[in-house]
Design a protein around this motif. Sequence first.
Motif, short mmCIF file in Angstrom:
data_model
loop_
_atom_site.label_atom_id
_atom_site.label_comp_id
_atom_site.label_asym_id
_atom_site.label_seq_id
_atom_site.Cartn_x
_atom_site.Cartn_y
_atom_site.Cartn_z
N TYR A 194 3.66 10.88 12.74
CA TYR A 194 4.34 10.78 11.45
C TYR A 194 4.43 9.34 10.97
O TYR A 194 4.34 8.40 11.75
N LEU A 195 4.61 9.22 9.66
CA LEU A 195 4.91 7.95 9.01
C LEU A 195 6.11 8.19 8.12
O LEU A 195 6.12 9.14 7.32
N CYS A 196 7.10 7.33 8.24
CA CYS A 196 8.36 7.54 7.53
C CYS A 196 8.78 6.24 6.86
O CYS A 196 8.51 5.15 7.38
N ALA A 197 9.40 6.32 5.70
CA ALA A 197 9.86 5.11 5.02
C ALA A 197 10.90 5.48 3.97
O ALA A 197 10.94 6.60 3.47
N GLY A 198 11.72 4.49 3.64
CA GLY A 198 12.75 4.68 2.61
C GLY A 198 13.92 3.77 2.88
O GLY A 198 13.75 2.60 3.21
N ARG A 368 4.32 -3.18 5.91
CA ARG A 368 4.29 -3.05 4.46
C ARG A 368 3.83 -1.63 4.10
O ARG A 368 2.75 -1.20 4.50
N ILE A 369 4.63 -0.91 3.34
CA ILE A 369 4.36 0.50 3.02
C ILE A 369 3.63 0.67 1.70
O ILE A 369 2.76 1.52 1.55
N GLY A 370 3.97 -0.13 0.70
CA GLY A 370 3.44 0.07 -0.64
C GLY A 370 4.37 0.95 -1.47
O GLY A 370 5.59 0.91 -1.29
N ARG A 371 3.82 1.75 -2.34
CA ARG A 371 4.63 2.58 -3.25
C ARG A 371 5.02 3.89 -2.60
O ARG A 371 4.21 4.54 -1.94
N LEU A 372 6.26 4.27 -2.80
CA LEU A 372 6.72 5.60 -2.42
C LEU A 372 6.46 6.56 -3.57
O LEU A 372 6.36 6.15 -4.74
N PRO A 373 6.35 7.87 -3.30
CA PRO A 373 6.32 8.83 -4.39
C PRO A 373 7.49 8.57 -5.34
O PRO A 373 8.62 8.31 -4.88
N PRO A 374 7.26 8.58 -6.65
CA PRO A 374 8.29 8.13 -7.60
C PRO A 374 9.59 8.91 -7.53
O PRO A 374 10.67 8.35 -7.76
N GLN A 375 9.52 10.22 -7.24
CA GLN A 375 10.75 10.99 -7.16
C GLN A 375 11.62 10.55 -5.97
O GLN A 375 12.86 10.58 -6.05
N GLY A 378 13.15 7.09 -6.91
CA GLY A 378 14.21 7.30 -7.90
C GLY A 378 15.50 7.78 -7.26
O GLY A 378 16.60 7.32 -7.61
N LEU A 379 15.39 8.71 -6.32
CA LEU A 379 16.58 9.22 -5.64
C LEU A 379 17.21 8.11 -4.79
O LEU A 379 18.45 7.95 -4.78
N MET A 380 16.40 7.34 -4.10
CA MET A 380 16.93 6.24 -3.30
C MET A 380 17.66 5.22 -4.16
O MET A 380 18.68 4.66 -3.75
N GLN A 381 17.17 4.98 -5.36
CA GLN A 381 17.79 3.99 -6.23
C GLN A 381 19.24 4.36 -6.56
O GLN A 381 20.09 3.48 -6.70
N THR A 382 19.54 5.66 -6.64
CA THR A 382 20.93 6.06 -6.90
C THR A 382 21.86 5.63 -5.79
O THR A 382 23.04 5.34 -6.02
#
Length: 444
Positions: A194-198, A368-375, A378-382
């Motif tokens: 697995y690869l995990c990030a957030g 370095r991960i790069g871009r996460l899926p936008p959804q 967006g949820l993390m930003q909250t």
Amino acid sequence: MTSPSIAMIGAGSTVFAKNLLGDILSFPELAHADIRLFDINQERLDVTEQVAHRVAKAAQATPTVTATTDRDRALDGADFVINMIQVGGYQPATVTDFEVPKQFGLRQTIADTLGIGGIMRGLRTIPVLVDMSRDMERLCPDTLHLNYVNPMAMNIWGLSRQSAIRTVGLCHSVQHTAEELARDLGLPASEIDYLCAGINHMAFYLKFEHQGQSLYPRLMDLAESGQVPATNRVRYEMLRRLGYFVTESSEHFSEYVPYFIKRGREDLIERFGVPLDEYPRRCVAQIGGWEELRVKLQNPDEPLEVKRSVEYGSLIIHSMVTGQPRVVYGNVMNSPTVGSGKLISNLPDECCVEVPCLVDRQGVQPTRIGRLPPQLAGLMQTNINVQALTVEALVTGKREHIYHAAMLDPHTSAELDLDQIWALVDALLAQHGAFIPQALQAAD
């Protein structure tokens, strides 16, 4: 650093300390480590000291073990500092974090990471961690600080704003959840890739595979079938909606979003199995069973099981001592150094992220991960909004940012209006009293 010195801060957390000591001393290269146990509770510290000697004997290790209530003595020259404190304890702090919000109709499950409870825990914990970091800067400036204390992201962020001590935040949600999902699918956890990030408690598996094949179709089928473990309904529902599985447990996650805990909607609580007041129940059970557990831990005739846990702390120490490379998941700042660029490109520069990290003699090196899926971003930003404002309140001493943090919290803002939010913050700050920095105690 053949025999590292390791300070354990909050060592009165006896069971957790026992597990970490078992992990550390099971490595032959760490068997002669200099272990310093520190706590402000002499009685609990005495128990942990006895347990440490029993763990060493079971692991056939010969460490030097020192127990002290003098923090300077514990930190002096330490190569590694493991932090596992809880500021304010269950009584009075945790009880306050749950009971005062209930008076406003706001219910919680764990309240240690986000929400109004997480905000208050951050306000009383970060100043203590910063104070400790000042001691580290004086006594062991080259140490690596391994932080297990929640609210993880706020703590790491707050420390990064106020201290130069190298710190990595450690959690077990990534590896625990991977094991849970493997069980759900009837597969050996050791065969999962697995690869995990957030962010901590809201990281997602970007890849979850078995023998090169994605397991997401099977997980999605399980989610759609409704035949998921009762304790995991929240996370499987979020998988259906977002397309990715989150690392933190359903009881935690239910209070990071506005969807599952709502007044007048007991059907939601029942449908998704949300365990309200879960953390106080756990605390009461642990406190109630402590005396019996203490007797067992101290009894030399009682078998003491020492087996490797899934915690990353000992692996980091072993890799830095021996050079054996490993990958662990760590909580670090999104831009680890000035000008280094972001680890996750669609999250803010100044936030704490949870990403895979290479560890060897050079220390903890984030990936370095790069871009996460936008959804997902967006949820993390909250959640990041709340973390940012809580840290800002502490760094600037501006009380108004506490209200702003609560105002932007997903669960709090879904349940309370603005007047209620302001009144709740005032009530909590008044109740916590001296646990909150003086600059934030009095209203402007």
